[in-house]
Design a protein around this motif. Structure first.
Motif, short mmCIF file in Angstrom:
data_model
loop_
_atom_site.label_atom_id
_atom_site.label_comp_id
_atom_site.label_asym_id
_atom_site.label_seq_id
_atom_site.Cartn_x
_atom_site.Cartn_y
_atom_site.Cartn_z
N ARG A 150 45.76 41.48 44.31
CA ARG A 150 46.23 42.69 43.65
C ARG A 150 47.56 43.15 44.26
NH1 ARG A 150 41.03 46.47 43.23
NH2 ARG A 150 40.09 45.17 44.80
N LEU A 165 50.33 56.63 34.13
CA LEU A 165 49.47 57.76 33.77
C LEU A 165 49.38 57.92 32.26
CD1 LEU A 165 50.40 60.75 36.05
CD2 LEU A 165 48.13 59.96 35.46
N GLN A 167 49.58 55.77 30.11
CA GLN A 167 48.76 54.71 29.49
C GLN A 167 47.27 55.05 29.54
OE1 GLN A 167 50.32 51.47 31.70
NE2 GLN A 167 51.93 51.05 30.20
N MET A 168 46.88 55.91 30.49
CA MET A 168 45.47 56.31 30.55
C MET A 168 45.14 57.33 29.48
SD MET A 168 44.87 56.68 34.58
CE MET A 168 45.66 55.58 35.71
N ILE A 169 46.18 57.95 28.95
CA ILE A 169 45.95 58.95 27.90
C ILE A 169 46.24 58.37 26.52
CG2 ILE A 169 46.70 61.21 27.03
CD1 ILE A 169 47.29 61.92 29.99
N PHE A 170 47.38 57.64 26.43
CA PHE A 170 47.82 57.19 25.09
C PHE A 170 47.72 55.68 24.87
CE2 PHE A 170 50.46 60.90 26.26
CZ PHE A 170 49.94 61.80 25.36
N ASP A 171 47.13 54.95 25.78
CA ASP A 171 47.06 53.50 25.65
C ASP A 171 48.41 52.88 25.98
OD1 ASP A 171 45.31 51.51 25.40
OD2 ASP A 171 45.55 51.18 23.27
N ASP A 295 51.39 64.64 43.13
CA ASP A 295 50.34 63.79 42.51
C ASP A 295 50.86 62.38 42.30
OD1 ASP A 295 48.70 66.02 42.32
OD2 ASP A 295 49.52 66.57 40.36
N GLU A 302 49.02 55.45 47.32
CA GLU A 302 47.71 54.79 47.23
C GLU A 302 47.89 53.33 46.76
OE1 GLU A 302 44.24 56.33 44.73
OE2 GLU A 302 44.78 57.97 46.07
N ARG A 306 47.12 49.94 48.83
CA ARG A 306 46.24 48.91 48.28
C ARG A 306 46.95 47.56 48.31
NH1 ARG A 306 45.25 50.54 42.94
NH2 ARG A 306 44.55 52.50 43.77
#
Lengths: 416, 259
Positions: A150, A165, A167-171, A295, A302, A306
């Motif tokens: 990853r 971000l 993409q988590m709401i609108f694809d 944010d 993060e 990772r």
């Protein structure tokens, strides 16, 4: 040999950066130098590295150093340069293509840059059997690192995090409308990513309409006066705010009636301004998703943490592929040894045949030629099989060469 | 034989549900391959179980609650298998698999204790099969709405680590609507074919009344979604209320119904 962002300052890097137009001529100039058999050059804003294949390292080193010399420092080995030999150089290229050596760990752009460097070297006709094998191999290692670990997952910049971000709401952002509030540097930085993501329309609202128009013209968007902010908010899917205002520009009281007009359509608010432009309580409204700079930076941190955890896995891939490449190089040397063995015996056969050419008839010569050919094949069969077996068993090429020396065959560069 | 096959499929559904949640929440990976294989394998066993049950009962297994539960679970997974990947809502299986595991477990335990009924005929077959298919579509639509609320909450609370594992809000909203577009005509067909059965007349039967109310709530949803253009949390709330009506109407006693 080369430098990267860790070893050289930007002043040094900009002095020795070569554009794609310059690279072929630089490669051809170096390729003409003594000791340089094959050569390729990777030149990006963060690194300039030259990869060369040679049988005479000291001569080649001198040629490559000339690439990094200038009026102030035209002799010796500059501090910012690193030099790797043999497998270390291979490992370095694999690490580069995997994104381990990049400023942003695991970034994807370097893969394209390595591919371009290889194409330019091919175009300049300065590649040979080793680089022709090494660069595609490095590209494959880069792809493996990205698909099997990853290392490249998650956004690594604030703008990319905002796109992720959304993409988590609108694809995806294809066909979506984005409103840029303010014409600051941060807004401009996200423009490229938004365009790449396929945004249908970009609207710019700014206190100064002229600046909004300037930015809109640059991104092919549409500028609106500040008074039309509510109308624009009712229309768009994403708002990116980065004004220099010392107070909230969008507050809950202003947004609530807008949200009613939107009839439940989700609205992503990205506030990258400091001080903030959007009142935090706007988040309490239904279908409003508000993210501020902290944010987004948290998301980036993060993701990078990772990616850092994946380094060991990528290194394992790089090491394994290095070993594999080393085996390829050894087998290549074994093939060379076999060819030398064959050529050397063939030479003896031909010279012995020559001695009888005048004294024998055509028919006798043909029979002798065929007899000697069969004899040669039978005599060499076992040694050739043995050389292949030794190479496959990992016997170093030096030992193969030593075995040939018993038969009076000396590799290039060595003398009896 | 049929009970053993249904029990085996129930076990498979449980295993696939566990595998799904392990992958999604423990390994944090959107790797659907393994659990999907188990799910589809279980569905194949489930199909065999229903065929064996039909042969054993000499009629379609839709005359009692356990039979309908077994068929409903089968229809739900069949619909999911057909459109789940195409509509990019694989994650829906995270709710569908345990739900079907519960349905088949219930059916396996209670099968055989029901009282036989004498309903037969084309209208009856059409009535029950279209209602079961519509309920399967409504289940999946409700699961979409449920995931919508979960995803919306994660995004509001900025728990992005798990939010990226789920489909986007607009996808969930769109797919829920599509399921309703599949389920609603089937519900109407089921209701109309029921009225064509011999001797039927409107008697304010609680079950029939509740099904009519359910149809009304879905009609309200379609009106708000298509004509008024509403989206988002509120419209998904209507879907959940509508699904509650489905559950109540399914479980409510009916004077002229076997279950």
């Amino acid at each position: 040999m080369g430098f990267n962002q860790k070893t050289a300052s930007v002043e040094v890097r900009e002095r020795f950066t070569y554009s794609d137009d310059q690279v072929p001529s630089v490669l051809q100039r170096l390729h003409g130098n003594q000791g340089v058999e094959e050569i390729a050059l990777i030149s990006t804003c963060n690194r300039t590295e030259v990869y060369a294949v040679t049988q005479e390292p000291s001569l080649c080193r001198g040629s490559l150093l000339s690439l990094f010399s200038n009026a102030e420092n035209n002799s010796g080995h500059p501090d910012f340069l690193y030099l790797e030999n043999d497998l270390q150089a291979v490992k370095h290229l694999f690490e580069v293509s995997s994104g381990l050596d990049s400023l942003v760990l695991g970034e994807n752009q370097i893969l394209g840059q390595v591919r371009t460097a290889f194409s330019l070297a091919q175009e300049a006709k300065t590649t040979g059997p080793v680089l022709e094998k090494l660069f595609p191999w490095a590209l494959r290692v880069g792809k493996m690192a990205r698909s099997q670990t990853r290392i490249c997952q998650g956004a690594a910049s604030v703008a990319a995090a905002a796109v992720e971000l959304s993409q988590m709401i609108f694809d995806d952002l294809k066909g979506r409308r984005v409103l840029l509030l303010g014409a600051g540097k941060m807004t401009q930085a996200s423009l490229g990513l938004l365009k790449n993501a396929g945004v249908e329309q970009i609207r710019v609202v700014n206190r100064t309409l002229a600046r909004a128009e300037e930015l809109a013209a640059r991104c092919g968007g549409q500028a609106s006066p500040f008074e039309d902010l509510d109308k624009a908010l009712a229309d768009v899917d994403v708002l990116i705010a980065s004004t220099g205002a010392p107070h909230f520009v969008v507050d809950k009281a202003r947004l609530a009636p807008v949200m009613h007009q939107r009839r439940g359509r989700p609205l992503l608010l990205v506030d990258i301004a400091v001080p903030r432009d959007i009142e935090p309580s706007c988040q309490d409204l239904d279908n409003v998703y508000l993210y501020n700079i902290d944010d987004l930076q948290g998301v980036v941190a993060e993701n990078l943490a990772r990616r850092q955890k994946e380094v060991q896995k990528v290194l394992q891939i790089v090491d394994a592929e290095c070993q594999e490449f080393s085996r390829y190089l050894d087998s290549r040397k074994a093939n060379q040894a076999i060819r030398m063995l064959r050529e050397s015996f063939e030479e003896v056969r031909q010279s012995e045949l020559m001695k009888h050419r005048g004294s024998l008839t055509h028919e006798e010569m043909d029979r002798l030629e065929s007899f000697s050919n069969v004899l040669l094949n039978k005599l060499l069969h076992h040694p050739m099989i043995q050389l292949k077996k030794m190479s496959a068993a990992g016997v170093p090429p030096e030992e193969l060469e030593r075995a040939l020396e018993i038969l009076g065959i000396f590799p290039r560069g060595k003398h009896e | 034989m049929s009970s053993a096959l249904l029990a085996l499929s129930a076990l498979g559904y449980w295993a696939s549900a566990i595998s799904f949640h392990y992958n999604l929440f423990h390994r944090k990976q959107r790797d659907w391959t393994q659990w999907l294989r188990i799910l589809l394998g279980s569905h194949a066993v489930h199909t065999l179980g229903l065929v064996a049950l039909t042969v054993q009962l000499q009629h379609l297994p839709v005359l009692s609650m356990p039979e309908v539960m077994a068929v409903l679970g089968w229809a739900l997974i069949a619909l999911y298998a057909i459109v789940g990947r195409r509509w990019k809502v694989d994650a829906l299986g995270g709710i569908a698999a345990p739900a079907v595991a519960v349905l088949t477990t219930f059916a396996t335990i209670t099968l055989g204790h029901e009282t036989p009924h004498s309903y037969r005929g084309v209208w009856f077959g059409l009535h029950v099969s279209s209602l079961v298919a519509s309920y399967a579509a409504f289940c999946l639509a409700a699961f979409c709405s449920l995931l919508y609320f979960i995803q919306s909450r994660r995004l509001k609370e900025k728990k992005l680590n798990t939010a990226f594992l789920l489909p986007s809000l607009t996808t969930l909203d769109r797919v829920a609507f599509r399921f309703i577009m599949v389920g609603f005509p089937l519900l109407v067909l089921g209701m109309v074919s029921g009225t064509q059965m011999p001797g039927w007349h409107w008697t304010w039967d609680p079950k029939e009344t509740l099904v009519a109310v359910t149809g009304g709530v879905y009609l309200l949803y379609l009106h708000a979604r298509v004509l008024a253009g509403w989206q988002g949390r509120r419209i998904n709330m209507i879907l959940l209320v509508a699904f509650l009506c489905v559950l109540v109407s399914l479980l409510a006693p009916g004077r002229s119904h076997g279950y």
